[in-house]
Design an enzyme around this catalytic site. Sequence first.
Site, PDB file in Angstrom:
ATOM      1  N   ASP A  63      86.493   1.512 147.642  1.00 37.78           N
ATOM      2  CA  ASP A  63      87.483   0.290 146.903  1.00 37.78           C
ATOM      3  C   ASP A  63      87.933  -0.152 147.273  1.00 37.78           C
ATOM      4  OD1 ASP A  63      87.830   0.685 143.588  1.00 37.78           O
ATOM      5  OD2 ASP A  63      89.713   1.489 144.497  1.00 37.78           O
TER       6      ASP A  63
ATOM      7  N   GLU B  34      82.146  -2.690 145.992  1.00 43.11           N
ATOM      8  CA  GLU B  34      81.828  -3.643 144.285  1.00 43.11           C
ATOM      9  C   GLU B  34      81.335  -5.133 144.792  1.00 43.11           C
ATOM     10  OE1 GLU B  34      85.618  -1.999 141.688  1.00 43.11           O
ATOM     11  OE2 GLU B  34      86.331  -2.582 144.507  1.00 43.11           O
TER      12      GLU B  34
ATOM     13  N   ASP C 231      92.139   5.117 143.098  1.00 45.88           N
ATOM     14  CA  ASP C 231      91.388   4.399 143.716  1.00 45.88           C
ATOM     15  C   ASP C 231      89.915   5.473 144.708  1.00 45.88           C
ATOM     16  OD1 ASP C 231      92.214   2.121 143.353  1.00 45.88           O
ATOM     17  OD2 ASP C 231      94.390   2.816 144.702  1.00 45.88           O
TER      18      ASP C 231
END
Length: 367
Positions: free
Chosen positions: A184, A268, A351
């Site tokens: 993350d 991501e 997170d």
Amino acid sequence: MLKAYKYRIYPNNEQKIQIAKTFGCCRFVYNQTLAYRKKTYENEKKSISKTDCNNYCNRELKKEYEWLKEVDKFALTNAIYNMDWAYQKFFKDHAGYPKFKSKHDSHKSYRTNFTNGNIAADFEKGKIKLPKLKEVKAKLHRNFSGQIKSATLSQVPSGKYYVSVLVETEHEELPHTDKNIGLDLGIKDLCVTSDGEKRENPKIISKYEKKLARLQRQLSHKEKGSNNYGKQRKRLALCHEKIKNTRKDGLHKVSHEIISENQVIVSENLQIKNMVKNHPLSKSISDVSWYELTRQLEYKAKWNGRKYIKIDTFYASSQLCSVCGYQNAEIKDLSVRRWICAKCGVGHDRDINAAKNILAEGLRQIA
């Protein structure tokens, strides 16, 4: 496998003049062939190829401008091919129309091709042989073995010279592992892993912010074009170079560690261009350099037989409970750092929970 090895070089005054001539000629040929291509299309509605542009350079430009023969011919050809690549990108990828190169651009480079041993590195003497320059003193801090394909010579804003040698060589993969990880990416922390580890964001710009401000203020007080202006501009460029190199070195260490320890890496796919439009966060986003980290992870994964996956931008990784899958829409508020799942009652760090969901989604895509 093709790998590039970058070295700093120390040309003498005669070699510096030859390099400056080559930069100028490459820029001139790029602009002339782009103008020729544009004019031909406007007048005749005819599109011409890079071969036609190269022939135009060899048959007409070199005949009219004799000084073009003083520099490396491969450098001029590659400048034309770069122009063609920019032209093709305009049509295929809807990028901006190719711009004419400016004499005042601080980033200068040219590429030359290997033929008949015209590029060679002598690691014992600390010298590298380049076309038209003969032997140039270099800091050859890394050895390589393999077939040299090309060399790109560049000068950075601080005035330093570098050469990047492209070599076809063998690469020994890192030992495979059965460990997987989700990342993350963040601002407070560079990245948070699905294992619960938080890697600190070094915040390089904030460390040098006062020094940069002072150097820029001093530069604004100098007369533009004067010797003092040039010296101060170089000091400022060196500070920016220090920031860039420190940041890149830190990211290389992080990416190498992640690649070494994990077989599958999932992160991501962030839309960074859109995110930097958020003015309060734009400086922090630029400083953390997510793009550079993901770029390094991508090519290092290919080198070492790893799988690197980017999940969809709009996947709600922060809102989902990593245990039961319950979606909590209230987590859209970035100020919420910890929350308890209303369905299964498990407490989550925002997170770490997101990193676990990112890993699960990546593994689902593989399956």
